[in-house]
Scaffold this motif. Structure first.
Motif, PDB file in Angstrom:
ATOM      1  N   LYS A  11     -19.528 -19.718  -5.862  1.00  0.00           N
ATOM      2  CA  LYS A  11     -18.516 -20.630  -5.324  1.00  0.00           C
ATOM      3  C   LYS A  11     -17.213 -20.530  -6.115  1.00  0.00           C
ATOM      4  O   LYS A  11     -16.117 -20.503  -5.545  1.00  0.00           O
ATOM      5  N   ILE A  12     -17.345 -20.448  -7.456  1.00  0.00           N
ATOM      6  CA  ILE A  12     -16.149 -20.342  -8.302  1.00  0.00           C
ATOM      7  C   ILE A  12     -15.392 -19.041  -7.992  1.00  0.00           C
ATOM      8  O   ILE A  12     -14.159 -19.027  -7.899  1.00  0.00           O
ATOM      9  N   ILE A  13     -16.146 -17.951  -7.820  1.00  0.00           N
ATOM     10  CA  ILE A  13     -15.503 -16.666  -7.515  1.00  0.00           C
ATOM     11  C   ILE A  13     -14.765 -16.741  -6.190  1.00  0.00           C
ATOM     12  O   ILE A  13     -13.613 -16.305  -6.070  1.00  0.00           O
ATOM     13  N   ILE A  14     -15.428 -17.307  -5.181  1.00  0.00           N
ATOM     14  CA  ILE A  14     -14.802 -17.397  -3.857  1.00  0.00           C
ATOM     15  C   ILE A  14     -13.579 -18.302  -3.901  1.00  0.00           C
ATOM     16  O   ILE A  14     -12.515 -17.964  -3.360  1.00  0.00           O
ATOM     17  N   ILE A  15     -13.721 -19.460  -4.563  1.00  0.00           N
ATOM     18  CA  ILE A  15     -12.575 -20.380  -4.657  1.00  0.00           C
ATOM     19  C   ILE A  15     -11.430 -19.732  -5.426  1.00  0.00           C
ATOM     20  O   ILE A  15     -10.255 -19.820  -5.028  1.00  0.00           O
ATOM     21  N   THR A  16     -11.781 -19.052  -6.532  1.00  0.00           N
ATOM     22  CA  THR A  16     -10.747 -18.355  -7.310  1.00  0.00           C
ATOM     23  C   THR A  16     -10.063 -17.289  -6.459  1.00  0.00           C
ATOM     24  O   THR A  16      -8.836 -17.123  -6.518  1.00  0.00           O
ATOM     25  N   ALA A  17     -10.878 -16.582  -5.667  1.00  0.00           N
ATOM     26  CA  ALA A  17     -10.299 -15.545  -4.801  1.00  0.00           C
ATOM     27  C   ALA A  17      -9.358 -16.155  -3.770  1.00  0.00           C
ATOM     28  O   ALA A  17      -8.256 -15.634  -3.520  1.00  0.00           O
ATOM     29  N   LEU A  18      -9.796 -17.276  -3.177  1.00  0.00           N
ATOM     30  CA  LEU A  18      -8.939 -17.933  -2.179  1.00  0.00           C
ATOM     31  C   LEU A  18      -7.645 -18.442  -2.813  1.00  0.00           C
ATOM     32  O   LEU A  18      -6.555 -18.294  -2.243  1.00  0.00           O
ATOM     33  N   ILE A  19      -7.795 -19.035  -3.999  1.00  0.00           N
ATOM     34  CA  ILE A  19      -6.589 -19.511  -4.701  1.00  0.00           C
ATOM     35  C   ILE A  19      -5.686 -18.332  -5.039  1.00  0.00           C
ATOM     36  O   ILE A  19      -4.451 -18.421  -4.934  1.00  0.00           O
ATOM     37  N   SER A  20      -6.285 -17.218  -5.434  1.00  0.00           N
ATOM     38  CA  SER A  20      -5.497 -16.028  -5.760  1.00  0.00           C
ATOM     39  C   SER A  20      -4.747 -15.526  -4.535  1.00  0.00           C
ATOM     40  O   SER A  20      -3.576 -15.138  -4.621  1.00  0.00           O
ATOM     41  N   ILE A  21      -5.456 -15.533  -3.386  1.00  0.00           N
ATOM     42  CA  ILE A  21      -4.794 -15.098  -2.152  1.00  0.00           C
ATOM     43  C   ILE A  21      -3.585 -15.977  -1.861  1.00  0.00           C
ATOM     44  O   ILE A  21      -2.488 -15.485  -1.551  1.00  0.00           O
ATOM     45  N   VAL A  22      -3.818 -17.292  -1.964  1.00  0.00           N
ATOM     46  CA  VAL A  22      -2.712 -18.220  -1.687  1.00  0.00           C
ATOM     47  C   VAL A  22      -1.592 -18.045  -2.715  1.00  0.00           C
ATOM     48  O   VAL A  22      -0.407 -17.985  -2.369  1.00  0.00           O
ATOM     49  N   ALA A  23      -2.000 -17.958  -4.006  1.00  0.00           N
ATOM     50  CA  ALA A  23      -1.007 -17.861  -5.079  1.00  0.00           C
ATOM     51  C   ALA A  23      -0.191 -16.580  -4.993  1.00  0.00           C
ATOM     52  O   ALA A  23       0.999 -16.566  -5.328  1.00  0.00           O
TER      53      ALA A  23
END
Length: 579
Positions: A11-23
């Motif tokens: 979950k942390i990896i996916i959330i981090t990835a999504l945040i990275s995409i947005v960022a």
């Protein structure tokens, strides 16, 4: 809420990835949008400049045709004669103008008009019109020509059309010499004017007076159009500029000739529309890269966490067991290996301490049991001694010896209990009960009997010492004795049965019994630490000794009391089989 560490990490990896995409995507999109908007605006301006140059070229073509007419010697001679008052040459002038129109039909000129200073007009014969055309003399004083606002005309086929007027001086050095008006079909300019329609959200062309030429009606609201007019006053001929409001860019381009002004509205969406594939490619590429990272990272992390997950399952499993099994030795060269080593060391220490603790508890339970079992009921000793005294007075020596021997056997058996010898056979316990009953029969006579129900195998089984006798005593004193004065014959039945892993002891009587309220009081008393002299002390002692040896049972399944008024009482004790 409980959640496994592997799920948390995924979950942390996916959330981090999504945040990275947005960022990454938002600043990137903003930067790309800004750059692309600049490029798109620059491209729009170049297109506007090319279109305005086409309009200038068209105007220059018309201007050359007008110059050609005005340089015609025959026409100038006829105009000179007309200025002298000769009106007979009007038809000749019309024929010359008509010939000119026919020779330059491809330019879109459909009629020509010459207006003399006195207001006299000479027209080509193809011109059909319903009114005359005003001439902006003030503007012509500082300019050689201009394009007028389009008006409607009727051609020879009686078709209504729009025309745009090209007005120029007959003699540029003498504004009072008259004017040449060339009426050009607006359709020849519309191709140029509308060529930027697909490039914009709104398009408008203004003439030298800032009146709309194309389209003929103003599509802007008053405030916006006023701002456009104010802005055009700051722009020089053959230049361009822009302003923006509400995410819409308004571009203006002024022509070299004719003072035409091209106004184009372009929204950000329209500017970026041709480049949507770039944004889409950028977003897809970013998502693909992040997915590749996720797909690559998750299996690696899960493989690294697999030993930890197995260790966790092992700990959960062993936590439910009495001893903790050690885990396999891990060689991960990280904190997980250290954790497994620490767990194994802890398990060994705990197991060793558990062994010592269990042995200690066993020893303590045996000692406590021996202390409880060795307690002598003072009332029993007192009553027995009274019996012996009574028999002595009657000189019943044989009976005295019998009672005394029974008492000695009971006391000897009680004194034999220590912290190691806390069990004996059922057969031995029956013998102690016989001695107890022998003494009680001297006190109460033969008004009651005791029966034993146990097979040979049951009689050989080991049970905790002094368990049955207190229950028999309780049955006698609380069940049988209250009814002895009523010609009542009491009966106590001692039963012993067994299963593969349990022994069931039961003592029942046909005595007075208990009502539900009294029964509940006895049950509560046996199961708590209260003490009331003379009230079911034997039962309390039995229950306490069972708890010492086998542990407390929340539902008291090891110690059951059943009773009904007038039908007697049954006490059942369930013990684990002892090897």
């Amino acid at each position: 809420m409980y959640q496994s560490i592997s799920k948390r990490i995924v979950k942390i990896i996916i959330i981090t990835a999504l945040i990275s995409i947005v960022a990454v995507s938002i600043p990137g999109m903003l930067l790309f949008s800004s750059k692309i908007k600049e490029e798109a605006l620059s491209s729009k301006k170049k297109i506007m400049e090319e279109i305005v140059n086409q309009a200038d070229y068209k105007i220059e073509t018309i201007r050359r045709e007008a110059k050609e007419i005005l340089s015609n010697n025959e026409l100038n001679a006829l105009l000179l004669s007309a200025g002298s008052g000769d009106h007979s040459i009007e038809n000749q002038i019309s024929l010359l103008l008509n010939q000119f129109v026919n020779d330059n039909y491809e330019t879109g000129i459909h009629s020509a008009v010459i207006r003399m200073p006195d207001g006299t007009e000479y027209t080509s014969i193809t011109r059909i019109y319903s009114d005359s055309y005003p001439v902006d003399e003030e503007y012509l004083n500082s300019h050689n020509y201009y394009l007028g606002t389009p008006q409607i005309y009727t051609d020879q086929e009686s078709t209504l059309k729009d025309e745009i007027r090209f007005v120029t001086l007959i003699n540029s050095s003498d504004p009072s010499a008259g004017y040449l008006i060339l009426n050009v079909d607006l359709a020849t300019f519309e191709t140029i004017f509308s060529s930027a329609s697909d490039e914009s959200d709104r398009l408008m062309w203004l003439d030298y007076k800032n009146d709309p030429i194309y389209p003929l009606e103003n599509t802007y609201d008053t405030d916006k159009f006023k701002r456009i007019l104010d802005f055009t006053n700051t722009i020089h001929i053959n230049s361009q500029d822009q302003f923006s409001e509400d995410n819409v860019y308004t571009l203006l381009q002024v022509s070299k000739r004719g003072s035409l002004k091209m106004v184009m509205d372009v929204s950000s969406e329209t500017l970026l529309k041709p480049y949507q594939w770039i944004f889409l490619f950028y977003e897809i590429s970013l998502v693909v890269v992040v997915l590749i990272i996720i797909i690559s990272a998750i299996p690696v992390l899960l493989r690294r966490l697999h030993p930890l997950i197995r260790l966790t399952h092992h700990m959960e499993k062993t936590s439910k067991e009495s001893s903790i099994a050690t885990f396999e030795n891990l060689h991960t060269n990280d904190e997980i290996e250290t954790l497994a080593y620490a767990f194994n060391l802890m398990a060994e220490n705990i197991n060793e301490k558990n062994k010592l603790s269990v042995q200690h508890e066993i020893d303590r339970a045996k000692l406590s049991f021996s202390l409880l079992a060795s307690q002598i009921n003072p009332h029993f000793v007192y009553n027995t001694l009274n019996i012996i005294t009574h028999l002595s007075r009657r000189q019943k020596y044989e009976e005295i010896i019998e009672v005394n021997s029974a008492l000695i056997r009971i006391l000897k058996d009680t004194l034999r209990i220590d912290d190691k010898e806390v069990t004996d056979t059922v057969e031995h316990e029956f013998g102690i009960i016989d001695q107890y009953i022998l003494i009680q029969k001297y006190r109460y006579g033969s008004a009651f009997t005791v029966e034993y129900h146990a097979d040979d195998d049951a009689r050989k089984m080991l049970i905790p010492k002094n368990i049955i006798q207190p229950m028999v005593e309780n049955a006698l004193f609380h069940g049988i004795v209250p009814l002895l004065d009523d010609n009542f014959t009491g009966k106590i039945v001692v039963s012993v049965s067994y299963t593969d892993d349990q022994i069931i002891l039961s003592v029942s009587d046909n005595g007075i019994g208990m009502d539900p309220e009294h029964l509940e009081q006895v049950r509560r008393f046996a199961n708590n630490t209260d003490y009331e002299r003379g009230k079911h002390i034997g039962l309390k002692s039995v229950y306490t000794r069972i708890a010492h040896l086998f542990g407390n049972s929340p539902d008291n399944y090891r110690f059951l009391i059943q009773s009904e008024p007038g039908k007697g009482t049954r006490i059942t004790v369930i013990l684990d089989r002892i090897n």
